[in-house]
Design a protein around this motif. Sequence first.
Motif, PDB file in Angstrom:
ATOM      1  N   THR A   1       0.838  -1.204   0.000  1.00  0.00           N
ATOM      2  CA  THR A   1       0.000   0.000   0.000  1.00  0.00           C
ATOM      3  C   THR A   1       0.876   1.258   0.000  1.00  0.00           C
ATOM      4  O   THR A   1       0.552   2.257  -0.658  1.00  0.00           O
ATOM      5  CB  THR A   1      -0.977  -0.009   1.182  1.00  0.00           C
ATOM      6  OG1 THR A   1      -1.676  -1.261   1.195  1.00  0.00           O
ATOM      7  CG2 THR A   1      -1.992   1.119   1.062  1.00  0.00           C
TER       8      THR A   1
ATOM      9  N   ASP B   1      -6.657  -0.747  -1.311  1.00  0.00           N
ATOM     10  CA  ASP B   1      -6.495   0.035  -2.535  1.00  0.00           C
ATOM     11  C   ASP B   1      -7.556   1.137  -2.605  1.00  0.00           C
ATOM     12  O   ASP B   1      -7.274   2.263  -3.001  1.00  0.00           O
ATOM     13  CB  ASP B   1      -6.597  -0.864  -3.771  1.00  0.00           C
ATOM     14  CG  ASP B   1      -5.576  -1.991  -3.761  1.00  0.00           C
ATOM     15  OD1 ASP B   1      -5.239  -2.480  -2.660  1.00  0.00           O
ATOM     16  OD2 ASP B   1      -5.123  -2.408  -4.831  1.00  0.00           O
TER      17      ASP B   1
ATOM     18  N   TYR C   1       4.369 -11.655  -0.034  1.00  0.00           N
ATOM     19  CA  TYR C   1       4.035 -12.689   0.957  1.00  0.00           C
ATOM     20  C   TYR C   1       2.930 -13.614   0.481  1.00  0.00           C
ATOM     21  O   TYR C   1       2.620 -14.586   1.145  1.00  0.00           O
ATOM     22  CB  TYR C   1       3.673 -12.053   2.307  1.00  0.00           C
ATOM     23  CG  TYR C   1       2.636 -10.950   2.224  1.00  0.00           C
ATOM     24  CD1 TYR C   1       1.291 -11.240   2.125  1.00  0.00           C
ATOM     25  CD2 TYR C   1       3.027  -9.613   2.229  1.00  0.00           C
ATOM     26  CE1 TYR C   1       0.352 -10.222   2.045  1.00  0.00           C
ATOM     27  CE2 TYR C   1       2.104  -8.594   2.153  1.00  0.00           C
ATOM     28  CZ  TYR C   1       0.757  -8.900   2.056  1.00  0.00           C
ATOM     29  OH  TYR C   1      -0.160  -7.891   1.961  1.00  0.00           O
ATOM     30  N   LYS C   2       2.304 -13.326  -0.676  1.00  0.00           N
ATOM     31  CA  LYS C   2       1.262 -14.209  -1.193  1.00  0.00           C
ATOM     32  C   LYS C   2       1.940 -15.286  -2.058  1.00  0.00           C
ATOM     33  O   LYS C   2       2.611 -16.155  -1.534  1.00  0.00           O
ATOM     34  CB  LYS C   2       0.214 -13.402  -1.941  1.00  0.00           C
ATOM     35  CG  LYS C   2      -0.607 -12.532  -0.964  1.00  0.00           C
ATOM     36  CD  LYS C   2      -1.547 -11.548  -1.586  1.00  0.00           C
ATOM     37  CE  LYS C   2      -2.267 -10.773  -0.476  1.00  0.00           C
ATOM     38  NZ  LYS C   2      -2.947  -9.569  -0.954  1.00  0.00           N
TER      39      LYS C   2
HETATM   40  C1  LIG Z   1      -2.980  -8.409  -0.170  1.00  0.00           C
HETATM   41  C2  LIG Z   1      -3.379  -7.144  -0.818  1.00  0.00           C
HETATM   42  C3  LIG Z   1      -3.090  -5.900  -0.241  1.00  0.00           C
HETATM   43  C4  LIG Z   1      -2.406  -5.778   1.094  1.00  0.00           C
HETATM   44  O1  LIG Z   1      -1.713  -4.593   1.220  1.00  0.00           O
HETATM   45  P1  LIG Z   1      -0.462  -4.438   2.211  1.00  0.00           P
HETATM   46  O2  LIG Z   1      -0.049  -3.050   2.013  1.00  0.00           O
HETATM   47  O3  LIG Z   1       0.559  -5.458   1.819  1.00  0.00           O
HETATM   48  O4  LIG Z   1      -0.955  -4.722   3.610  1.00  0.00           O
HETATM   49  C5  LIG Z   1      -3.461  -4.754  -0.933  1.00  0.00           C
HETATM   50  N1  LIG Z   1      -4.096  -4.834  -2.131  1.00  0.00           N
HETATM   51  C6  LIG Z   1      -4.394  -6.027  -2.702  1.00  0.00           C
HETATM   52  C7  LIG Z   1      -5.080  -6.074  -4.027  1.00  0.00           C
HETATM   53  C8  LIG Z   1      -4.068  -7.210  -2.056  1.00  0.00           C
HETATM   54  O5  LIG Z   1      -4.379  -8.375  -2.621  1.00  0.00           O
END
Ligand SMILES: *Cc1c(COP(=O)(O)O)cnc(C)c1O
Length: 423
Positions: free
Chosen positions: A108, A138, A245-246
């Motif tokens: 983010t 987002d 991390y995914k």
């Molecule tokens: C997993 C994910 C996030 C997570 O955001 P972080 O900043 O890593 O906590 C944000 N947007 C999407 C589309 C996601 O799949």
Amino acid sequence: MSNYKSGLDYALKQDQNDALKAYRNQFHIPKNKDGKDLIYMTGNSLGLQPKQTKAYVNQELEDWADFGVEGHFEAKNPWLRYHEFLTESMAKVVGAKPIEVIVMNTLTANLHFMMVSFYKPTKTRYKILIESDAFPSDKYAVESQLRHHGFDDKEGLILWKPRKDEDLLNYEDLESILEEHGNEIALIMIGGVNYYTGQFLDLKRITKLGHKHGCTVGFDCAHGAGNVQLNLHDSGADFAAWCTYKYLNSGPGSLAGCFVHERHAHRKDLNRFVGWWSHNKETRFNMRGEFDQLPGAEGWQLSNPPILSMAAIKASLDVFDDVGFEKLIIKSKKLTGYFEFLLNQLGEDTIKIITPRNPKERGCQLSIQVKNADKSLHAKLTEAGVISDWREPDVIRCAPVPFYNSFEDVYRLVDKLKDIIQE
Ligand SMILES: *Cc1c(COP(=O)(O)O)cnc(C)c1O
């Protein structure tokens, strides 16, 4: 791909013949109380740990112990340049040139830093277009950008929605939105693979459309990186960001990736927030000179990055390099196709797969709606040793990951699902 068969024998045979079968053993598979492997279907949320990660992280701990600050130069993988050791492998995974890719910050945060450069609202062109079912972070991020620039976060946000009673996004609808509002839209920012439906959007097509109407275009590739072939360079997108991390198996909260298209690599006119890590590497430690912008995606860095997190990313990217991404995608399509085949046998009046049927329009995840189900279904699956993911109101997301999920996993998952439904 339509010659799948039902029955456990078939699944076991596929595993035996699987060219990538050795990779499962390179990951730690979570186990139940009795030490049996759980059926882990949430690599889309947190990828499993490669067994070699510990050694990579330990290396940095030891070098820190042995060298202190000198580790920046003396460590086996000198910290000063550590991020450079990731760039080429990461660029391959997302289909970009090394100059276009950097590992830094978190997802983010990267979206915000990208918007500092690529969301340049004017009085008449200030709106942001996102998909209606964007990941919450987002949506919050773009709303806060609108407010930051003094605009109303409702009026300034345009949503690309699925049609009534449909789940997937339709390009004709995007075209009509742009025909009507294109000249008011400053930025299009879309999730490249939707986290909920698993729909893999055509990044190139969206970018072309957006550019035709004078919008900048960026993608959140959290669910795409390591899962599908993103071809970010060819897409022509202005920027993209993703977490590691995914599907990139680099550990909880690990650093994120960021892409800035080559055509912006040497631009000095773009706004950006900078720090000492955006500055020319040759003179960074002179400390008192004028700011001298690094070219390429590296020039968007701010801080010296966390080495321990980067070590985990390196461990994972080395596994990606070892297998070769194309081979991973081949297995992924086969495994998810098999999953779809078994689910279809449960019957359309029992379950509905909302993910696209076309393998080109999805990654490994299938999002399943079970008729008349509530969250108790998910609880029963968990009790039966399946780690899956429930999203309100009624969707179970399962992502068989080609690295470590087997055909047997998929078989057993659907078998358990069937038992629970028929209870
Ligand atoms: C997993 C994910 C996030 C997570 O955001 P972080 O900043 O890593 O906590 C944000 N947007 C999407 C589309 C996601 O799949």
